[in-house]
Design an enzyme around this catalytic site. Structure first.
Site, mmCIF file in Angstrom:
data_model
loop_
_atom_site.group_PDB
_atom_site.id
_atom_site.type_symbol
_atom_site.label_atom_id
_atom_site.label_comp_id
_atom_site.label_asym_id
_atom_site.label_seq_id
_atom_site.Cartn_x
_atom_site.Cartn_y
_atom_site.Cartn_z
ATOM 1 N N HIS A 27 -5.919 15.284 9.342
ATOM 2 C CA HIS A 27 -5.375 14.028 8.835
ATOM 3 C C HIS A 27 -4.190 14.233 7.890
ATOM 4 O O HIS A 27 -3.503 13.273 7.557
ATOM 5 C CB HIS A 27 -6.490 13.281 8.090
ATOM 6 C CG HIS A 27 -6.659 11.848 8.513
ATOM 7 N ND1 HIS A 27 -6.060 11.294 9.622
ATOM 8 C CD2 HIS A 27 -7.372 10.831 7.943
ATOM 9 C CE1 HIS A 27 -6.410 10.009 9.718
ATOM 10 N NE2 HIS A 27 -7.200 9.716 8.722
ATOM 11 N N TYR A 72 -5.048 7.471 -0.924
ATOM 12 C CA TYR A 72 -5.935 7.828 0.179
ATOM 13 C C TYR A 72 -5.471 7.092 1.435
ATOM 14 O O TYR A 72 -4.864 6.021 1.372
ATOM 15 C CB TYR A 72 -7.422 7.600 -0.126
ATOM 16 C CG TYR A 72 -7.936 8.605 -1.130
ATOM 17 C CD1 TYR A 72 -8.376 9.859 -0.724
ATOM 18 C CD2 TYR A 72 -7.917 8.310 -2.487
ATOM 19 C CE1 TYR A 72 -8.798 10.799 -1.654
ATOM 20 C CE2 TYR A 72 -8.349 9.244 -3.423
ATOM 21 C CZ TYR A 72 -8.784 10.490 -2.996
ATOM 22 O OH TYR A 72 -9.184 11.422 -3.919
ATOM 23 N N ASN A 74 -6.483 5.268 3.951
ATOM 24 C CA ASN A 74 -6.728 3.889 4.383
ATOM 25 C C ASN A 74 -5.951 2.846 3.589
ATOM 26 O O ASN A 74 -5.869 1.690 4.008
ATOM 27 C CB ASN A 74 -8.229 3.577 4.323
ATOM 28 C CG ASN A 74 -9.012 4.373 5.353
ATOM 29 O OD1 ASN A 74 -8.464 5.167 6.102
ATOM 30 N ND2 ASN A 74 -10.314 4.166 5.381
ATOM 31 N N ASP A 99 -0.527 12.121 11.749
ATOM 32 C CA ASP A 99 -1.320 12.787 12.775
ATOM 33 C C ASP A 99 -1.681 11.826 13.904
ATOM 34 O O ASP A 99 -1.860 10.634 13.675
ATOM 35 C CB ASP A 99 -2.606 13.323 12.150
ATOM 36 C CG ASP A 99 -3.436 12.227 11.501
ATOM 37 O OD1 ASP A 99 -4.525 11.910 12.012
ATOM 38 O OD2 ASP A 99 -3.000 11.652 10.473
ATOM 39 N N ASN A 120 -5.841 4.406 10.650
ATOM 40 C CA ASN A 120 -6.025 3.515 9.499
ATOM 41 C C ASN A 120 -4.861 3.529 8.514
ATOM 42 O O ASN A 120 -4.573 2.516 7.874
ATOM 43 C CB ASN A 120 -7.328 3.840 8.763
ATOM 44 C CG ASN A 120 -8.547 3.370 9.544
ATOM 45 O OD1 ASN A 120 -8.454 2.478 10.389
ATOM 46 N ND2 ASN A 120 -9.686 3.974 9.289
#
Length: 196
Positions: A27, A72, A74, A99, A120
């Protein structure tokens, strides 16, 4: 009126999660690509602003701000939206590197816009910018090994030694694609870097 010594023409965002535990995961290839772009362009991502680490400099003759959101994955859009609003940039001037599990490790795909495709971080940016029309460089991290494999576990897993041999050159090509995209346009960059 606000006068700024160096206006920003492009915001270049690498997506990932902050912290050592996420550093080498699938990620975080967006973080890795933007960090490498910064090293090659002599731009240090060492300033905390817009809930992100940022660095200002020049790429292909254009003034840019490089960004690694610290919200982060999301909530990546929160940082991106703040910076885009501050620099008065339309979505078309926000380039996002991230990614993609639908691409084999080592593959790149450059796109003008489109849906989040289940990512996300991209979903958050679309929601916060109110637009899907921002350019993106997708870096392949490979599909889940089998359909029942948990997606979160997969994107937070690390690359195998064999995969890293394909990934590192791909990150290098993603970094090479950025100045081509800025100087010659997205179509030129896509035709040059989307091939195997």
């Amino acid at each position: 009126m606000l006068f700024r010594s160096s206006p920003c023409e492009y915001l270049i965002v690498g997506l990932g999660n902050p912290g050592a535990r996420y550093e080498a995961t699938r990620h975080n290839v967006g973080f890795r690509a933007v960090a490498r772009l910064g090293r090659e362009a002599g731009i240090r991502l060492d300033r905390a602003k817009f809930q992100a680490l940022i660095g200002k400099g020049t790429v292909a003759g254009h003034s840019v701000v490089l960004m690694q959101p610290q919200t982060y994955m999301n909530n990546s859009g929160l940082a991106v939206q703040q910076a885009a609003a501050f620099y008065k940039l339309p979505p078309e001037r926000v380039l996002v590197l991230f990614d993609d599990i639908d691409l084999d490790v080592g593959r790149l795909r450059i796109r003008r816009g489109g849906s989040a495709g289940g990512h996300n971080g991209v979903k958050s940016i679309i929601a916060c910018l109110g637009s899907q029309e921002f350019p993106r460089i997708k870096i392949g991290v490979g599909a889940k090994p089998h359909p029942d494999y948990d997606l979160a576990d997969w994107v937070l897993s690390r690359f195998t030694v064999q995969e890293l041999k394909l990934l590192e050159p791909a990150i290098g090509r993603a970094v090479e694609a950025v100045p081509v995209l800025l100087a010659e346009g997205l179509e030129r960059a896509a035709s040059q870097f989307n091939r195997k």
